[in-house]
Scaffold this motif. Structure first.
Motif, PDB file in Angstrom:
ATOM      1  N   ALA A   1      50.895  15.809  -3.534  1.00 52.92           N
ATOM      2  CA  ALA A   1      49.992  16.736  -4.235  1.00 52.92           C
ATOM      3  C   ALA A   1      49.049  17.440  -3.264  1.00 52.92           C
ATOM      4  O   ALA A   1      48.768  18.631  -3.402  1.00 52.92           O
ATOM      5  CB  ALA A   1      49.208  15.995  -5.303  1.00 52.92           C
ATOM      6  N   TRP A   2      48.547  16.732  -2.267  1.00 53.14           N
ATOM      7  CA  TRP A   2      47.586  17.334  -1.342  1.00 53.14           C
ATOM      8  C   TRP A   2      48.254  18.251  -0.322  1.00 53.14           C
ATOM      9  O   TRP A   2      47.589  18.999   0.369  1.00 53.14           O
ATOM     10  CB  TRP A   2      46.784  16.254  -0.618  1.00 53.14           C
ATOM     11  N   ALA A   3      49.578  18.214  -0.212  1.00 51.46           N
ATOM     12  CA  ALA A   3      50.290  19.017   0.779  1.00 51.46           C
ATOM     13  C   ALA A   3      50.859  20.307   0.198  1.00 51.46           C
ATOM     14  O   ALA A   3      51.581  21.012   0.882  1.00 51.46           O
ATOM     15  CB  ALA A   3      51.414  18.189   1.398  1.00 51.46           C
ATOM     16  N   ARG A   4      50.523  20.619  -1.016  1.00 49.92           N
ATOM     17  CA  ARG A   4      51.038  21.835  -1.651  1.00 49.92           C
ATOM     18  C   ARG A   4      50.147  23.023  -1.318  1.00 49.92           C
ATOM     19  O   ARG A   4      48.944  22.889  -1.132  1.00 49.92           O
ATOM     20  CB  ARG A   4      51.109  21.630  -3.155  1.00 49.92           C
TER      21      ARG A   4
ATOM     22  N   ARG B   1      55.178  21.024   9.503  1.00 54.78           N
ATOM     23  CA  ARG B   1      56.232  20.772   8.515  1.00 54.78           C
ATOM     24  C   ARG B   1      57.621  20.732   9.123  1.00 54.78           C
ATOM     25  O   ARG B   1      58.557  20.250   8.503  1.00 54.78           O
ATOM     26  CB  ARG B   1      56.199  21.844   7.424  1.00 54.78           C
ATOM     27  N   ARG B   2      57.800  21.214  10.312  1.00 59.31           N
ATOM     28  CA  ARG B   2      59.111  21.161  10.975  1.00 59.31           C
ATOM     29  C   ARG B   2      59.213  19.841  11.659  1.00 59.31           C
ATOM     30  O   ARG B   2      59.970  19.251  12.111  1.00 59.31           O
ATOM     31  CB  ARG B   2      59.280  22.281  11.988  1.00 59.31           C
TER      32      ARG B   2
ATOM     33  N   GLY C   1      43.416  18.258  15.527  1.00 58.36           N
ATOM     34  CA  GLY C   1      43.771  16.846  15.693  1.00 58.36           C
ATOM     35  C   GLY C   1      44.339  16.248  14.418  1.00 58.36           C
ATOM     36  O   GLY C   1      45.300  15.477  14.454  1.00 58.36           O
ATOM     37  N   ALA C   2      43.739  16.608  13.274  1.00 60.27           N
ATOM     38  CA  ALA C   2      44.247  16.099  11.995  1.00 60.27           C
ATOM     39  C   ALA C   2      45.658  16.626  11.723  1.00 60.27           C
ATOM     40  O   ALA C   2      46.543  15.875  11.293  1.00 60.27           O
ATOM     41  CB  ALA C   2      43.304  16.492  10.863  1.00 60.27           C
ATOM     42  N   LEU C   3      45.884  17.908  11.994  1.00 57.10           N
ATOM     43  CA  LEU C   3      47.220  18.470  11.786  1.00 57.10           C
ATOM     44  C   LEU C   3      48.218  17.888  12.784  1.00 57.10           C
ATOM     45  O   LEU C   3      49.376  17.642  12.445  1.00 57.10           O
ATOM     46  CB  LEU C   3      47.175  19.988  11.885  1.00 57.10           C
ATOM     47  N   PHE C   4      47.779  17.661  14.010  1.00 59.21           N
ATOM     48  CA  PHE C   4      48.649  17.044  15.009  1.00 59.21           C
ATOM     49  C   PHE C   4      49.044  15.636  14.572  1.00 59.21           C
ATOM     50  O   PHE C   4      50.205  15.247  14.672  1.00 59.21           O
ATOM     51  CB  PHE C   4      47.943  17.006  16.366  1.00 59.21           C
ATOM     52  N   TRP C   5      48.075  14.879  14.076  1.00 55.52           N
ATOM     53  CA  TRP C   5      48.356  13.527  13.606  1.00 55.52           C
ATOM     54  C   TRP C   5      49.348  13.558  12.442  1.00 55.52           C
ATOM     55  O   TRP C   5      50.268  12.753  12.383  1.00 55.52           O
ATOM     56  CB  TRP C   5      47.060  12.833  13.192  1.00 55.52           C
TER      57      TRP C   5
ATOM     58  N   PRO D   1      57.152  14.875   4.197  1.00 53.72           N
ATOM     59  CA  PRO D   1      58.597  15.125   4.327  1.00 53.72           C
ATOM     60  C   PRO D   1      58.826  16.362   5.194  1.00 53.72           C
ATOM     61  O   PRO D   1      58.076  17.330   5.122  1.00 53.72           O
ATOM     62  CB  PRO D   1      59.052  15.348   2.888  1.00 53.72           C
ATOM     63  N   ARG D   2      59.802  16.312   6.040  1.00 61.07           N
ATOM     64  CA  ARG D   2      60.092  17.416   6.954  1.00 61.07           C
ATOM     65  C   ARG D   2      61.045  18.401   6.305  1.00 61.07           C
ATOM     66  O   ARG D   2      61.908  18.036   5.519  1.00 61.07           O
ATOM     67  CB  ARG D   2      60.747  16.883   8.223  1.00 61.07           C
TER      68      ARG D   2
END
Length: 133
Positions: A13-16, A132-133, A50-54, A62-63
């Motif tokens: 839900a949080w990744a939409r 996402r990749r 850093g958060a996105l890198f983590w 899911p990729r």
């Protein structure tokens, strides 16, 4: 007749995009208000990046499948990128102000709040696409 079961991975839900767009907009509006290269701006970039890198390194998302092979015409997109890198590097190493770097030419545009906020927003979405990749 047996049919194979179709399974689709569902984003959390949080990744939409419905959730991420306002979050990225809020981060961009805060980042646009900060002076360039200040400690607060650098901390914001390091925190968000850093958060996105983590997230990209973890298995929390899911990729999306990567293409098996890029088409030959995709290599033409590397030419402008390579040209940009050569021009930036040469003028930076030369230290010449007669031929300013492209980033120095963008400074007058990025002095404005909305342009800086739009830059943050684009950076966040581009980084998210790479995660996402």
């Amino acid at each position: 007749m047996d049919r194979p079961e179709l399974v689709a991975e569902v984003d959390r839900a949080w990744a939409r995009p419905v959730v991420l767009t306002p979050v990225f907009a809020l981060i961009s509006l805060v980042g646009g208000a900060l002076p360039s290269f200040s400690l607060r701006a650098n901390l914001l970039v390091l925190g968000a990046g850093g958060a996105l890198f983590w997230l990209g390194m973890s298995s929390a998302l899911p990729r999306r499948p990567a293409p098996a092979r890029l088409p030959r015409r995709a290599a033409w997109w590397l030419l402008p990128l390579l040209l940009f890198g050569v021009v930036e590097g040469a003028t930076f190493l030369n230290g010449s102000y007669a031929y300013p770097t492209l980033s120095r030419l963008a400074d007058p545009i990025l002095e404005h709040y909305w342009a800086r906020a739009a830059g943050y927003f684009g950076w966040l979405w581009a980084f998210w696409a790479m995660v996402r990749r």
